[in-house]
Every structure is written in C-alpha cells, then in structure tokens.
Design a protein around this motif. Structure first.
Motif, PDB file in Angstrom:
ATOM      1  N   THR A  76      33.469  41.602  43.843  1.00  0.00           N
ATOM      2  CA  THR A  76      33.342  42.968  44.466  1.00  0.00           C
ATOM      3  C   THR A  76      33.028  43.053  45.999  1.00  0.00           C
ATOM      4  O   THR A  76      32.694  43.808  46.472  1.00  0.00           O
ATOM      5  N   SER A 130      40.212  38.140  33.841  1.00  0.00           N
ATOM      6  CA  SER A 130      40.023  39.370  34.455  1.00  0.00           C
ATOM      7  C   SER A 130      39.724  39.382  35.726  1.00  0.00           C
ATOM      8  O   SER A 130      40.113  40.426  36.527  1.00  0.00           O
ATOM      9  N   GLN A 131      38.707  38.663  36.081  1.00  0.00           N
ATOM     10  CA  GLN A 131      38.064  38.739  37.726  1.00  0.00           C
ATOM     11  C   GLN A 131      39.451  38.268  38.566  1.00  0.00           C
ATOM     12  O   GLN A 131      39.642  38.839  39.510  1.00  0.00           O
ATOM     13  N   THR A 133      42.435  38.617  38.033  1.00  0.00           N
ATOM     14  CA  THR A 133      43.568  39.807  38.000  1.00  0.00           C
ATOM     15  C   THR A 133      43.173  40.555  38.992  1.00  0.00           C
ATOM     16  O   THR A 133      44.098  41.241  39.716  1.00  0.00           O
ATOM     17  N   THR A 134      41.993  41.192  38.982  1.00  0.00           N
ATOM     18  CA  THR A 134      41.265  42.121  39.769  1.00  0.00           C
ATOM     19  C   THR A 134      41.672  41.596  41.247  1.00  0.00           C
ATOM     20  O   THR A 134      42.029  42.549  41.994  1.00  0.00           O
ATOM     21  N   GLN A 137      45.500  41.730  41.752  1.00  0.00           N
ATOM     22  CA  GLN A 137      45.960  42.933  42.182  1.00  0.00           C
ATOM     23  C   GLN A 137      45.460  43.666  43.446  1.00  0.00           C
ATOM     24  O   GLN A 137      46.373  44.372  44.004  1.00  0.00           O
ATOM     25  N   GLU A 138      44.391  43.412  43.871  1.00  0.00           N
ATOM     26  CA  GLU A 138      43.949  44.035  45.207  1.00  0.00           C
ATOM     27  C   GLU A 138      44.963  43.328  46.214  1.00  0.00           C
ATOM     28  O   GLU A 138      45.291  44.059  46.921  1.00  0.00           O
TER      29      GLU A 138
END
Length: 195
Positions: A76, A130-131, A133-134, A137-138
């Motif tokens: 984040t 998943s982290q 992937t985030t 993707q960013e």
C-alpha cells in the motif's frame, strides 16, 4: 484488595502457547502446559480453542500473519512498482532470515507446525501471492511491467524466489554469497517483468 488477573483472551492464550512451544518444542508441548503457564485449567483453554490442533493452527496462523502484515504495508506504499516489488521480496527474505536466525528453536518448532497445518500455509501463500499480484498489476497499469496475467506472474515470481523464503531452504539463508544470489534472482525477475 488483590489485583484482578487480566481476562483470558485468545491472544493471551496464543502468547502463552508460543512461549510453551519455545520451551518444550512442538513434540512435547501440551495444552496442559499452556494452561499451567496461564494459571488456568486446560478446560478453560479449550473454551477458546476446541482442540489442540485448533490451538496449534491458530498459533501458526498468528506467526505467519506477522510477516503478511509487515509486507502489506509495502504493497500500500507509494513506491514505484519496481521499487515496491524489490522492497517486498527483500522484506520477505529478511523476515524469514530473522525468524530462522534470531530464534532457531522456535523456528524449528514452527516448521513442524507449518507441516501440520497445510490449510493455514495455503492461506498464507494465497495472501502473499495476492500481495504480489497487486504490485504487478500496479506495474502493468502504469506501463512499467508487462504481463498478460498478473496473478500467474505473481505465482511465478513467488516460486522463482522460493530459495529465499521457503523454510525448506533455511539452512541456505546464512551461507556466504546468499545476498548476491538473492540480488541476481531479483534482478533477473524484474528484467522479465519490465515492459
């Protein structure tokens, strides 16, 4: 007037369980030991965790979640995707090195518990990928990375860097040259993702 003992919470039980595991190891630690450490009956512990297996699963999840929570702050954060991915993978490696090196007895105990709790481990790996992937993707969204399937790429990155986070490789983590090997794999991985 005597001081009232702190209420028995799942968190207090998990803290006591971790200490009991550190002292006795996974093979010898019992719910009775945990109850004794808390000054309660083992039946009281069972009110919070129905079985020894459930308690051991919860303490394993708690241990793995510490790493996930630390890494989620990187996800984040405001770094550019490439820097973020580099930071995230380095933080994962560092966390695993510390767990193995700072408290080897507890790490050995948790290695046993991880083997017993495959569902907990699967959830942990799903969270970590998943982290990833985030982040990927960013990078794709910004035009920094190319990937037709960021989820598949995330799993590939996770698998490609396994030597630096899978407990099966813990004996490698303190060897000379491990940091150089990590940097080489990280550089190659990032070159493969660049747009």
């Amino acid at each position: 007037m005597a001081a009232t003992a702190a209420p028995l919470t799942p968190e207090r039980i998990l803290e006591a369980t971790e200490e009991v595991l550190r002292r006795h190891g996974a093979a010898r630690a019992t719910v009775v030991d945990v109850a004794r450490a808390l000054g309660v009956s083992h039946g009281t512990v069972y009110r919070h965790f129905r079985t020894k297996t459930e308690l051991r699963g919860a303490v394993t999840r708690r241990w793995l979640d510490r790493t996930s929570q630390t890494l989620s702050t990187i996800v984040t954060g405001t770094e550019a995707p490439e820097a973020k991915l580099r930071h995230w993978l380095a933080a994962l490696f560092e966390a695993k090195q510390h767990k193995a090196g700072d408290d080897p007895e507890l790490f050995a105990t948790y290695s046993v518990l991880v083997d017993e709790n495959s569902d907990v481990v699967d959830d942990h790996i799903a969270d970590l990928t998943s982290q990833l992937t985030t982040i990927i993707q960013e990078g794709v969204d910004r035009g920094d990375f190319t990937s037709p399937d960021p989820t598949l790429s995330a799993r590939a990155v996770f698998d490609a860097t396994a030597r630096f986070h899978d407990p099966a490789y813990a004996t490698h983590w303190s060897r000379p040259g491990i940091e150089t090997a990590f940097t080489a794999v990280l550089d190659l991985t990032l070159r493969g993702l660049r747009a």
